[in-house]
Design a protein around this motif. Sequence first.
Motif, short mmCIF file in Angstrom:
data_model
loop_
_atom_site.label_atom_id
_atom_site.label_comp_id
_atom_site.label_asym_id
_atom_site.label_seq_id
_atom_site.Cartn_x
_atom_site.Cartn_y
_atom_site.Cartn_z
N UNK A 1 0.83 -1.20 0.00
CA UNK A 1 0.00 0.00 0.00
C UNK A 1 0.87 1.26 0.00
N UNK A 2 1.93 1.25 0.80
CA UNK A 2 2.83 2.41 0.84
C UNK A 2 3.53 2.61 -0.50
N UNK A 3 4.01 1.53 -1.08
CA UNK A 3 4.71 1.63 -2.37
C UNK A 3 3.77 2.10 -3.49
N UNK A 4 2.53 1.64 -3.47
CA UNK A 4 1.56 2.12 -4.46
C UNK A 4 1.30 3.61 -4.29
N UNK A 5 1.14 4.06 -3.05
CA UNK A 5 0.86 5.47 -2.78
C UNK A 5 2.02 6.36 -3.21
N UNK A 6 3.25 5.91 -2.96
CA UNK A 6 4.43 6.71 -3.28
C UNK A 6 5.01 6.40 -4.66
N UNK A 7 4.36 5.50 -5.40
CA UNK A 7 4.79 5.08 -6.74
C UNK A 7 6.23 4.56 -6.72
N UNK A 8 6.48 3.61 -5.82
CA UNK A 8 7.79 2.98 -5.67
C UNK A 8 7.71 1.51 -6.04
N UNK A 9 8.82 0.97 -6.49
CA UNK A 9 8.92 -0.48 -6.70
C UNK A 9 9.27 -1.10 -5.35
N UNK A 10 8.49 -2.07 -4.93
CA UNK A 10 8.70 -2.65 -3.60
C UNK A 10 10.07 -3.32 -3.47
N UNK A 11 10.68 -3.68 -4.59
CA UNK A 11 11.99 -4.33 -4.56
C UNK A 11 13.14 -3.34 -4.39
N UNK A 12 12.85 -2.04 -4.44
CA UNK A 12 13.90 -1.02 -4.31
C UNK A 12 13.93 -0.37 -2.94
N UNK A 13 13.00 -0.73 -2.05
CA UNK A 13 12.96 -0.13 -0.72
C UNK A 13 13.02 -1.21 0.36
N UNK A 14 13.44 -0.80 1.55
CA UNK A 14 13.49 -1.67 2.71
C UNK A 14 12.76 -0.98 3.84
N UNK A 15 12.03 -1.75 4.63
CA UNK A 15 11.29 -1.22 5.76
C UNK A 15 12.01 -1.64 7.03
N UNK A 16 12.29 -0.65 7.89
CA UNK A 16 13.10 -0.85 9.08
C UNK A 16 12.29 -0.47 10.31
N UNK A 17 12.31 -1.33 11.33
CA UNK A 17 11.67 -1.03 12.61
C UNK A 17 12.66 -1.33 13.72
N UNK A 18 12.97 -0.33 14.52
CA UNK A 18 13.91 -0.43 15.63
C UNK A 18 15.25 -1.02 15.18
N UNK A 19 15.73 -0.59 14.01
CA UNK A 19 17.04 -0.99 13.52
C UNK A 19 17.08 -2.33 12.81
N UNK A 20 15.96 -3.01 12.68
CA UNK A 20 15.91 -4.31 12.03
C UNK A 20 14.97 -4.25 10.82
N UNK A 21 15.32 -5.01 9.81
CA UNK A 21 14.49 -5.08 8.61
C UNK A 21 13.18 -5.79 8.94
N UNK A 22 12.09 -5.27 8.40
CA UNK A 22 10.76 -5.83 8.66
C UNK A 22 10.44 -6.85 7.58
N UNK A 23 10.31 -8.13 7.94
CA UNK A 23 9.89 -9.12 6.95
C UNK A 23 8.38 -9.02 6.74
N UNK A 24 7.96 -8.99 5.49
CA UNK A 24 6.55 -8.83 5.16
C UNK A 24 5.69 -10.01 5.56
N UNK A 25 6.29 -11.17 5.81
CA UNK A 25 5.49 -12.35 6.13
C UNK A 25 4.97 -12.34 7.56
N UNK A 26 5.46 -11.42 8.39
CA UNK A 26 5.03 -11.35 9.78
C UNK A 26 3.89 -10.37 9.97
N UNK A 27 3.18 -10.52 11.08
CA UNK A 27 2.10 -9.60 11.44
C UNK A 27 2.62 -8.63 12.48
#
Length: 115
Positions: A55-81
């Motif tokens: 949803x974020x990548x669609x809104x910002x017109x980004x390719x999801x493969x070119x960005x990384x999501x970070x929470x508290x210094x760690x990469x956020x895996x999309x498979x988790x809730x």
Amino acid sequence: MPRFSAAGSSGGDDKALTIADGQSQIIQVCVKSQDGNKVVYNIKRNAKLIKLMHAYCRKKQLDIHTVRFIYEGHRVPGKYTSDQLNLEDGAEICCMFHQSGGGFCSMPKITSAFI
């Protein structure tokens, strides 16, 4: 098994579900880009975070493969809730552009002996 009740009466998808003990099943998550822009999403605790990422990548017109999501210094895996990552209401996830390379490159010194 917990019982659910509707906490909002405005209709549509913005009805927050709550468990009998008062814990909301929908939390607000803020996605912050490198330039400081913030987008706030309401997500269910049991929804996979890949939906938020798409949803974020669609809104910002980004390719999801070119960005990384970070929470508290760690990469956020999309498979988790959000429950699996213990995200609290109002959590802030940073969106960073993925960069490979860019390190220091040492060129050999050329002397007149090689010319």
